[in-house]
Design a protein around this motif. Structure first.
Motif, PDB file in Angstrom:
ATOM      1  N   ALA A   1     -35.074 -26.313  45.785  1.00 55.77           N
ATOM      2  CA  ALA A   1     -34.533 -25.100  45.447  1.00 55.77           C
ATOM      3  C   ALA A   1     -33.103 -25.311  45.449  1.00 55.77           C
ATOM      4  CB  ALA A   1     -34.897 -23.998  46.821  1.00 55.77           C
ATOM      5  N   VAL A   2     -32.615 -23.912  45.053  1.00 59.41           N
ATOM      6  CA  VAL A   2     -31.412 -23.776  45.042  1.00 59.41           C
ATOM      7  C   VAL A   2     -30.768 -23.398  46.540  1.00 59.41           C
ATOM      8  CG1 VAL A   2     -29.109 -22.639  44.082  1.00 59.41           C
ATOM      9  CG2 VAL A   2     -30.872 -23.544  42.592  1.00 59.41           C
ATOM     10  N   TYR A   3     -30.114 -23.832  46.990  1.00 60.05           N
ATOM     11  CA  TYR A   3     -29.504 -23.588  48.416  1.00 60.05           C
ATOM     12  C   TYR A   3     -28.045 -22.791  48.570  1.00 60.05           C
ATOM     13  CZ  TYR A   3     -33.191 -25.978  50.651  1.00 60.05           C
ATOM     14  OH  TYR A   3     -34.650 -26.620  51.114  1.00 60.05           O
ATOM     15  N   LEU A   4     -28.215 -21.815  49.065  1.00 61.27           N
ATOM     16  CA  LEU A   4     -26.899 -20.709  49.192  1.00 61.27           C
ATOM     17  C   LEU A   4     -26.274 -20.549  50.288  1.00 61.27           C
ATOM     18  CD1 LEU A   4     -29.208 -19.413  47.043  1.00 61.27           C
ATOM     19  CD2 LEU A   4     -27.054 -18.631  45.913  1.00 61.27           C
ATOM     20  N   CYS A   5     -25.318 -20.392  50.642  1.00 60.16           N
ATOM     21  CA  CYS A   5     -24.895 -19.950  51.830  1.00 60.16           C
ATOM     22  C   CYS A   5     -24.186 -18.498  51.728  1.00 60.16           C
ATOM     23  CB  CYS A   5     -23.510 -20.944  52.417  1.00 60.16           C
ATOM     24  SG  CYS A   5     -22.052 -20.946  51.579  1.00 60.16           S
ATOM     25  N   ALA A   6     -24.145 -17.606  52.832  1.00 53.46           N
ATOM     26  CA  ALA A   6     -23.754 -16.407  52.716  1.00 53.46           C
ATOM     27  C   ALA A   6     -23.170 -16.009  53.972  1.00 53.46           C
ATOM     28  CB  ALA A   6     -24.924 -15.681  52.526  1.00 53.46           C
ATOM     29  N   ALA A   7     -22.407 -14.847  53.931  1.00 54.55           N
ATOM     30  CA  ALA A   7     -21.684 -14.305  55.114  1.00 54.55           C
ATOM     31  C   ALA A   7     -22.155 -12.699  55.328  1.00 54.55           C
ATOM     32  CB  ALA A   7     -20.029 -14.504  55.037  1.00 54.55           C
TER      33      ALA A   7
ATOM     34  N   SER B   1     -31.912 -11.564  58.466  1.00 52.50           N
ATOM     35  CA  SER B   1     -32.910 -12.362  57.710  1.00 52.50           C
ATOM     36  C   SER B   1     -33.060 -12.020  56.353  1.00 52.50           C
ATOM     37  CB  SER B   1     -34.445 -12.321  58.502  1.00 52.50           C
ATOM     38  OG  SER B   1     -34.827 -11.349  58.228  1.00 52.50           O
ATOM     39  N   ASN B   2     -32.829 -10.632  55.990  1.00 50.46           N
ATOM     40  CA  ASN B   2     -32.856 -10.245  54.760  1.00 50.46           C
ATOM     41  C   ASN B   2     -31.666 -10.397  53.897  1.00 50.46           C
ATOM     42  OD1 ASN B   2     -33.006  -8.739  52.448  1.00 50.46           O
ATOM     43  ND2 ASN B   2     -33.889  -6.870  53.555  1.00 50.46           N
ATOM     44  N   TYR B   3     -31.734 -10.994  52.572  1.00 52.52           N
ATOM     45  CA  TYR B   3     -30.742 -11.390  52.119  1.00 52.52           C
ATOM     46  C   TYR B   3     -29.759 -10.385  51.548  1.00 52.52           C
ATOM     47  CZ  TYR B   3     -33.107 -10.246  47.465  1.00 52.52           C
ATOM     48  OH  TYR B   3     -33.615  -9.666  46.484  1.00 52.52           O
ATOM     49  N   ARG B   4     -30.518  -9.362  51.220  1.00 57.30           N
ATOM     50  CA  ARG B   4     -29.726  -8.079  50.766  1.00 57.30           C
ATOM     51  C   ARG B   4     -28.778  -7.695  51.831  1.00 57.30           C
ATOM     52  NH1 ARG B   4     -34.935  -7.314  49.598  1.00 57.30           N
ATOM     53  NH2 ARG B   4     -35.577  -7.223  47.398  1.00 57.30           N
ATOM     54  N   SER B   5     -28.570  -8.196  53.192  1.00 55.72           N
ATOM     55  CA  SER B   5     -27.675  -7.622  53.910  1.00 55.72           C
ATOM     56  C   SER B   5     -26.471  -8.510  54.045  1.00 55.72           C
ATOM     57  CB  SER B   5     -28.423  -7.748  55.301  1.00 55.72           C
ATOM     58  OG  SER B   5     -29.659  -7.006  55.332  1.00 55.72           O
ATOM     59  N   TYR B   6     -26.441  -9.424  53.207  1.00 58.22           N
ATOM     60  CA  TYR B   6     -25.089 -10.333  53.208  1.00 58.22           C
ATOM     61  C   TYR B   6     -24.294  -9.997  52.458  1.00 58.22           C
ATOM     62  CZ  TYR B   6     -27.326 -13.245  56.452  1.00 58.22           C
ATOM     63  OH  TYR B   6     -28.037 -14.060  57.856  1.00 58.22           O
ATOM     64  N   ASP B   7     -22.808 -10.175  52.375  1.00 55.46           N
ATOM     65  CA  ASP B   7     -21.693  -9.518  51.808  1.00 55.46           C
ATOM     66  C   ASP B   7     -21.225 -10.533  50.667  1.00 55.46           C
ATOM     67  OD1 ASP B   7     -21.701  -6.676  53.107  1.00 55.46           O
ATOM     68  OD2 ASP B   7     -21.662  -8.262  54.908  1.00 55.46           O
ATOM     69  N   TYR B   8     -21.332 -11.647  51.303  1.00 57.23           N
ATOM     70  CA  TYR B   8     -20.370 -12.847  50.443  1.00 57.23           C
ATOM     71  C   TYR B   8     -21.462 -14.006  50.190  1.00 57.23           C
ATOM     72  CZ  TYR B   8     -16.720  -9.734  51.775  1.00 57.23           C
ATOM     73  OH  TYR B   8     -15.709  -8.803  52.094  1.00 57.23           O
ATOM     74  N   TRP B   9     -21.296 -14.431  49.113  1.00 57.24           N
ATOM     75  CA  TRP B   9     -22.205 -15.593  48.778  1.00 57.24           C
ATOM     76  C   TRP B   9     -21.602 -16.841  47.894  1.00 57.24           C
ATOM     77  CZ3 TRP B   9     -27.387 -15.834  49.691  1.00 57.24           C
ATOM     78  CH2 TRP B   9     -27.896 -14.429  50.185  1.00 57.24           C
ATOM     79  N   GLY B  10     -21.895 -18.156  47.994  1.00 57.05           N
ATOM     80  CA  GLY B  10     -21.570 -18.840  47.505  1.00 57.05           C
ATOM     81  C   GLY B  10     -22.342 -19.292  46.127  1.00 57.05           C
ATOM     82  N   GLN B  11     -22.073 -20.127  45.135  1.00 52.95           N
ATOM     83  CA  GLN B  11     -22.718 -20.049  44.021  1.00 52.95           C
ATOM     84  C   GLN B  11     -24.034 -21.068  44.046  1.00 52.95           C
ATOM     85  OE1 GLN B  11     -20.252 -22.377  45.163  1.00 52.95           O
ATOM     86  NE2 GLN B  11     -21.054 -24.397  44.539  1.00 52.95           N
ATOM     87  N   GLY B  12     -24.310 -21.716  45.058  1.00 54.97           N
ATOM     88  CA  GLY B  12     -25.479 -22.499  45.199  1.00 54.97           C
ATOM     89  C   GLY B  12     -25.320 -24.026  44.840  1.00 54.97           C
ATOM     90  N   THR B  13     -26.263 -24.519  45.740  1.00 52.85           N
ATOM     91  CA  THR B  13     -26.140 -26.131  45.409  1.00 52.85           C
ATOM     92  C   THR B  13     -27.684 -26.515  45.272  1.00 52.85           C
ATOM     93  OG1 THR B  13     -25.370 -28.133  45.895  1.00 52.85           O
ATOM     94  CG2 THR B  13     -26.059 -26.715  47.796  1.00 52.85           C
ATOM     95  N   GLN B  14     -28.064 -27.345  44.115  1.00 57.03           N
ATOM     96  CA  GLN B  14     -29.529 -27.727  43.979  1.00 57.03           C
ATOM     97  C   GLN B  14     -30.017 -28.781  44.699  1.00 57.03           C
ATOM     98  OE1 GLN B  14     -31.682 -26.288  41.561  1.00 57.03           O
ATOM     99  NE2 GLN B  14     -33.108 -27.651  42.515  1.00 57.03           N
ATOM    100  N   VAL B  15     -31.088 -28.591  45.487  1.00 56.09           N
ATOM    101  CA  VAL B  15     -31.644 -29.586  46.315  1.00 56.09           C
ATOM    102  C   VAL B  15     -33.044 -29.992  45.359  1.00 56.09           C
ATOM    103  CG1 VAL B  15     -32.661 -30.237  48.440  1.00 56.09           C
ATOM    104  CG2 VAL B  15     -30.678 -29.177  48.428  1.00 56.09           C
ATOM    105  N   THR B  16     -33.218 -31.014  45.285  1.00 56.22           N
ATOM    106  CA  THR B  16     -34.731 -31.568  44.505  1.00 56.22           C
ATOM    107  C   THR B  16     -35.046 -32.681  45.617  1.00 56.22           C
ATOM    108  OG1 THR B  16     -33.618 -31.035  42.422  1.00 56.22           O
ATOM    109  CG2 THR B  16     -35.525 -32.451  42.408  1.00 56.22           C
ATOM    110  N   VAL B  17     -36.269 -32.557  45.918  1.00 54.11           N
ATOM    111  CA  VAL B  17     -37.079 -33.459  46.640  1.00 54.11           C
ATOM    112  C   VAL B  17     -38.234 -34.057  45.842  1.00 54.11           C
ATOM    113  CG1 VAL B  17     -38.360 -34.089  48.889  1.00 54.11           C
ATOM    114  CG2 VAL B  17     -36.398 -32.389  48.581  1.00 54.11           C
ATOM    115  N   SER B  18     -38.150 -35.354  45.458  1.00 56.55           N
ATOM    116  CA  SER B  18     -39.459 -36.124  44.779  1.00 56.55           C
ATOM    117  C   SER B  18     -40.317 -36.340  45.639  1.00 56.55           C
ATOM    118  CB  SER B  18     -38.823 -37.026  43.668  1.00 56.55           C
ATOM    119  OG  SER B  18     -38.151 -37.932  44.650  1.00 56.55           O
ATOM    120  N   SER B  19     -41.497 -36.564  45.153  1.00 55.98           N
ATOM    121  CA  SER B  19     -42.698 -37.441  45.653  1.00 55.98           C
ATOM    122  C   SER B  19     -42.371 -38.790  45.454  1.00 55.98           C
ATOM    123  CB  SER B  19     -44.199 -36.820  45.212  1.00 55.98           C
ATOM    124  OG  SER B  19     -44.138 -35.363  45.263  1.00 55.98           O
TER     125      SER B  19
END
Length: 125
Positions: free
Chosen positions: A92-98, A107-125
């Motif tokens: 998934a794309v992982y994002l941090c938020a404040a 736990s609701n993402y709509r409650s957060y005020d500031y967000w980063g741009q995200g970083t991609q994490v890919t896990v292969s089998s």
């Protein structure tokens, strides 16, 4: 107000580990509860982990509990997510938020005020 920038994502094999970082600017980092979220294609954004303003309280979703560890270094204005025993479903794309409205974060993402741009994490089998 805070600016957030994630780093540390990449491609790993199942069972591997990654350490994500979220660097924050400004002087108010310690006044925000922080959260890590992820969003996979076609899926709703979901909370992965939360940490309180002082770092004394943490929360993990059931899907990552025991594998991921959230931490913060307020002196360095940095949030971390250590991810071990990664699975393909963690891809998934992982994002941090404040969250300025709660001392422990919500736990609701709509409650957060500031967000980063995200970083991609890919896990292969």
């Amino acid at each position: 107000q805070v600016q957030l920038v994630e780093s540390g994502g990449g491609l790993v094999q199942a069972g591997g580990s990654l350490r994500l970082s979220c660097a924050a600017s400004g002087r108010t980092f310690s006044t925000y509860a922080m959260g890590w979220f992820r969003q996979a294609p076609g899926k709703e954004r979901e909370v992965v982990a939360r940490i309180s303003r002082g770092g004394l309280s943490t929360y993990y979703s059931d899907s990552v509990k025991g594998r991921f560890t959230i931490s913060r270094d307020n002196a360095e204005n940095t949030l971390y997510l250590q991810m071990n025993s990664l699975k393909p479903k963690d891809t998934a794309v992982y994002l941090c938020a404040a969250d300025r409205g709660s001392p422990v974060g919500r736990s609701n993402y709509r409650s957060y005020d500031y967000w980063g741009q995200g970083t991609q994490v890919t896990v292969s089998s």
